[in-house]
Design a protein around this motif. Structure first.
Motif, PDB file in Angstrom:
ATOM      1  N   THR A  13       0.819  -1.215   0.000  1.00 47.56           N
ATOM      2  CA  THR A  13       0.000   0.000   0.000  1.00 47.56           C
ATOM      3  C   THR A  13       0.855   1.269   0.000  1.00 47.56           C
ATOM      4  N   PHE A  14       2.179   1.138   0.046  1.00 42.51           N
ATOM      5  CA  PHE A  14       3.058   2.307   0.056  1.00 42.51           C
ATOM      6  C   PHE A  14       4.289   2.020  -0.801  1.00 42.51           C
ATOM      7  N   SER A  15       4.973   3.090  -1.177  1.00 44.02           N
ATOM      8  CA  SER A  15       6.200   2.981  -1.955  1.00 44.02           C
ATOM      9  C   SER A  15       7.357   3.586  -1.175  1.00 44.02           C
ATOM     10  N   ILE A  16       8.568   3.177  -1.524  1.00 42.09           N
ATOM     11  CA  ILE A  16       9.773   3.749  -0.932  1.00 42.09           C
ATOM     12  C   ILE A  16      10.280   4.835  -1.869  1.00 42.09           C
ATOM     13  N   GLU A  17      10.481   6.029  -1.306  1.00 41.38           N
ATOM     14  CA  GLU A  17      10.847   7.200  -2.098  1.00 41.38           C
ATOM     15  C   GLU A  17      12.361   7.431  -2.087  1.00 41.38           C
ATOM     16  N   PRO A  18      12.872   8.286  -2.988  1.00 44.91           N
ATOM     17  CA  PRO A  18      14.315   8.558  -3.004  1.00 44.91           C
ATOM     18  C   PRO A  18      14.809   9.107  -1.669  1.00 44.91           C
ATOM     19  N   LEU A  19      15.981   8.664  -1.251  1.00 46.66           N
ATOM     20  CA  LEU A  19      16.632   9.154  -0.024  1.00 46.66           C
ATOM     21  C   LEU A  19      15.761   8.949   1.209  1.00 46.66           C
ATOM     22  N   ILE A  33      20.778  -6.642   3.245  1.00 48.81           N
ATOM     23  CA  ILE A  33      19.844  -5.822   2.483  1.00 48.81           C
ATOM     24  C   ILE A  33      19.990  -4.343   2.847  1.00 48.81           C
ATOM     25  N   GLY A  34      20.184  -4.065   4.134  1.00 55.72           N
ATOM     26  CA  GLY A  34      20.331  -2.684   4.578  1.00 55.72           C
ATOM     27  C   GLY A  34      21.516  -1.990   3.937  1.00 55.72           C
ATOM     28  N   ARG A  35      22.628  -2.715   3.763  1.00 55.33           N
ATOM     29  CA  ARG A  35      23.795  -2.125   3.115  1.00 55.33           C
ATOM     30  C   ARG A  35      23.501  -1.760   1.667  1.00 55.33           C
ATOM     31  N   ARG A  36      22.675  -2.565   1.000  1.00 57.57           N
ATOM     32  CA  ARG A  36      22.291  -2.236  -0.377  1.00 57.57           C
ATOM     33  C   ARG A  36      21.555  -0.896  -0.413  1.00 57.57           C
ATOM     34  N   PHE A  37      20.655  -0.700   0.528  1.00 58.23           N
ATOM     35  CA  PHE A  37      19.921   0.567   0.580  1.00 58.23           C
ATOM     36  C   PHE A  37      20.867   1.727   0.863  1.00 58.23           C
ATOM     37  N   ALA A  38      21.811   1.531   1.793  1.00 54.29           N
ATOM     38  CA  ALA A  38      22.775   2.588   2.106  1.00 54.29           C
ATOM     39  C   ALA A  38      23.627   2.924   0.889  1.00 54.29           C
ATOM     40  N   ASP A  39      24.039   1.909   0.124  1.00 55.03           N
ATOM     41  CA  ASP A  39      24.840   2.142  -1.079  1.00 55.03           C
ATOM     42  C   ASP A  39      24.074   2.960  -2.114  1.00 55.03           C
ATOM     43  N   GLU A  40      22.756   2.804  -2.113  1.00 57.60           N
ATOM     44  CA  GLU A  40      21.925   3.539  -3.067  1.00 57.60           C
ATOM     45  C   GLU A  40      21.447   4.877  -2.493  1.00 57.60           C
ATOM     46  N   LYS A  41      22.107   5.292  -1.418  1.00 57.16           N
ATOM     47  CA  LYS A  41      21.925   6.615  -0.822  1.00 57.16           C
ATOM     48  C   LYS A  41      20.601   6.833  -0.104  1.00 57.16           C
ATOM     49  N   PHE A  42      19.907   5.752   0.250  1.00 58.63           N
ATOM     50  CA  PHE A  42      18.814   5.907   1.200  1.00 58.63           C
ATOM     51  C   PHE A  42      19.443   6.222   2.561  1.00 58.63           C
ATOM     52  N   VAL A 226      13.942   6.906 -10.999  1.00 59.09           N
ATOM     53  CA  VAL A 226      14.568   8.025 -11.712  1.00 59.09           C
ATOM     54  C   VAL A 226      15.848   8.441 -10.999  1.00 59.09           C
ATOM     55  N   PHE A 227      15.774   8.585  -9.673  1.00 56.25           N
ATOM     56  CA  PHE A 227      16.964   8.962  -8.903  1.00 56.25           C
ATOM     57  C   PHE A 227      18.077   7.926  -9.057  1.00 56.25           C
ATOM     58  N   LEU A 228      17.734   6.652  -8.925  1.00 59.76           N
ATOM     59  CA  LEU A 228      18.751   5.601  -8.982  1.00 59.76           C
ATOM     60  C   LEU A 228      19.423   5.537 -10.350  1.00 59.76           C
ATOM     61  N   ASN A 229      18.669   5.785 -11.405  1.00 66.24           N
ATOM     62  CA  ASN A 229      19.250   5.791 -12.746  1.00 66.24           C
ATOM     63  C   ASN A 229      20.277   6.907 -12.908  1.00 66.24           C
ATOM     64  N   ARG A 230      20.111   7.982 -12.160  1.00 63.63           N
ATOM     65  CA  ARG A 230      21.087   9.076 -12.192  1.00 63.63           C
ATOM     66  C   ARG A 230      22.244   8.829 -11.227  1.00 63.63           C
ATOM     67  N   TRP A 231      21.957   8.182 -10.093  1.00 63.02           N
ATOM     68  CA  TRP A 231      22.974   7.980  -9.071  1.00 63.02           C
ATOM     69  C   TRP A 231      23.956   6.863  -9.417  1.00 63.02           C
ATOM     70  N   ARG A 232      23.487   5.773 -10.018  1.00 64.04           N
ATOM     71  CA  ARG A 232      24.347   4.605 -10.210  1.00 64.04           C
ATOM     72  C   ARG A 232      25.583   4.873 -11.061  1.00 64.04           C
ATOM     73  N   PRO A 233      25.489   5.639 -12.173  1.00 65.04           N
ATOM     74  CA  PRO A 233      26.724   5.949 -12.900  1.00 65.04           C
ATOM     75  C   PRO A 233      27.724   6.733 -12.055  1.00 65.04           C
ATOM     76  N   ILE A 234      27.205   7.602 -11.178  1.00 68.12           N
ATOM     77  CA  ILE A 234      28.082   8.359 -10.289  1.00 68.12           C
ATOM     78  C   ILE A 234      28.734   7.420  -9.277  1.00 68.12           C
ATOM     79  N   ARG A 235      27.952   6.514  -8.717  1.00 66.76           N
ATOM     80  CA  ARG A 235      28.501   5.551  -7.759  1.00 66.76           C
ATOM     81  C   ARG A 235      29.604   4.713  -8.396  1.00 66.76           C
ATOM     82  N   GLU A 236      29.373   4.265  -9.621  1.00 71.48           N
ATOM     83  CA  GLU A 236      30.387   3.480 -10.325  1.00 71.48           C
ATOM     84  C   GLU A 236      31.637   4.307 -10.606  1.00 71.48           C
TER      85      GLU A 236
END
Length: 273
Positions: A13-19, A33-42, A226-236
């Motif tokens: 019933t809810f979504s997870i938003e950027p950051l 799993i938590g580390r994956r979220f931290a890597d993606e800047k949540f 949308v955010f992740l598509n912009r962030w991942r090239p920067i992370r790499e």
């Protein structure tokens, strides 16, 4: 021909938003799993007082986490509880359920198994505490797929069954709760030892990545993607190891990366890079 079964997961019933501000508490699977979220800047806090395997220990972490906070410290918080076992250890001297035996002699402790209602009640109390510091609380409950061989494999299954029933009861009572079937995905979709580490008990990195994909496809909003598509090239780019750090080519690469970071921060002021 169909060569595997796929777990059907109802849309939450809810979504997870950027950051998104998030709290992960539970077994070592919560760490993965938590580390994956931290890597993606949540903005993720992951097991702030160590790994917690049972619902009472999860409650203990939530109490300590919330203790210094004021009412409405969070506008919104997504909390992930990962349940590992219903086995607990009670210190005979005080009667307290401990989170870690700290390698003290076994005779000092009494091992017990929490009932379905005890598991549910501990998690419900944790939710009540978090609601006191958060205006909008969302909770994802999952059962760790890691088997506990020390209880015997039948005993491990009984423990997981207790947790599954407690999670189902909790989610049926609280609108803020959503159940994510990590346990079922590993046991029904990934029914092969190649998806485990060498100990044949813990999920492999590939398995964790697959569960991450299922979780993100289910919970992430369009804005998050949308955010992740912009962030991942920067992370790499930030993880790139240059052959020659002093070369003009690398200096230009760094400059372009910093420009991308500045542009992303302009659109997402809460981004911490």
């Amino acid at each position: 021909m169909i060569f595997r079964t796929e777990v059907d997961i109802p849309k939450p019933t809810f979504s997870i938003e950027p950051l998104e501000q998030m709290l992960f508490v539970g077994s070592c699977f919560a760490d993965n799993i938590g580390r994956r979220f931290a890597d993606e800047k949540f903005r993720a806090v992951v097991n702030p007082y160590g790994v917690m395997y049972n619902p009472v220990s999860i409650l203990h972490t939530v109490r300590r986490f919330a203790m210094p906070l004021q009412a409405d410290s969070y506008d919104r918080l997504v909390c992930v509880f990962t349940l590992g076992t219903n086995h607990v250890y009670r210190l005979r001297e005080t009667g307290e359920i401990v989170d870690n035996c700290q390698k003290r002699p076994q005779r000092l402790f009494q091992e017990e198994e929490l009932t379905i209602d005890q598991c549910r009640d501990a998690l419900a109390e944790a939710i009540g505490i978090l609601r006191g510091v958060c205006r909008d609380l969302k909770v994802i409950v999952t059962v760790s797929p890691i088997r506990y061989a020390k209880y015997g494999f039948h005993g491990s299954q009984l423990s997981k069954a207790t947790l599954l029933l407690a999670a189902d009861k909790l989610c049926s009572e609280y609108d803020c709760c959503s159940y994510f079937p990590a346990y079922e995905i590993v046991n029904d979709e990934l029914r092969d030892y190649r998806f485990y580490k060498e100990d044949m008990l813990h999920p492999s990195d590939q398995t964790v990545s697959y569960i991450w994909e299922r979780l993100s496809s289910l919970y992430f909003s369009a804005a998050t993607n949308v955010f992740l598509n912009r962030w991942r090239p920067i992370r790499e780019a930030l993880g790139h190891k240059p052959f020659n750090p002093d070369s003009e080519e690398h200096k230009l690469f760094v400059q372009r990366t910093q420009q991308k970071i500045a542009g992303l921060k302009k659109d997402y002021p809460l981004l911490d890079v």
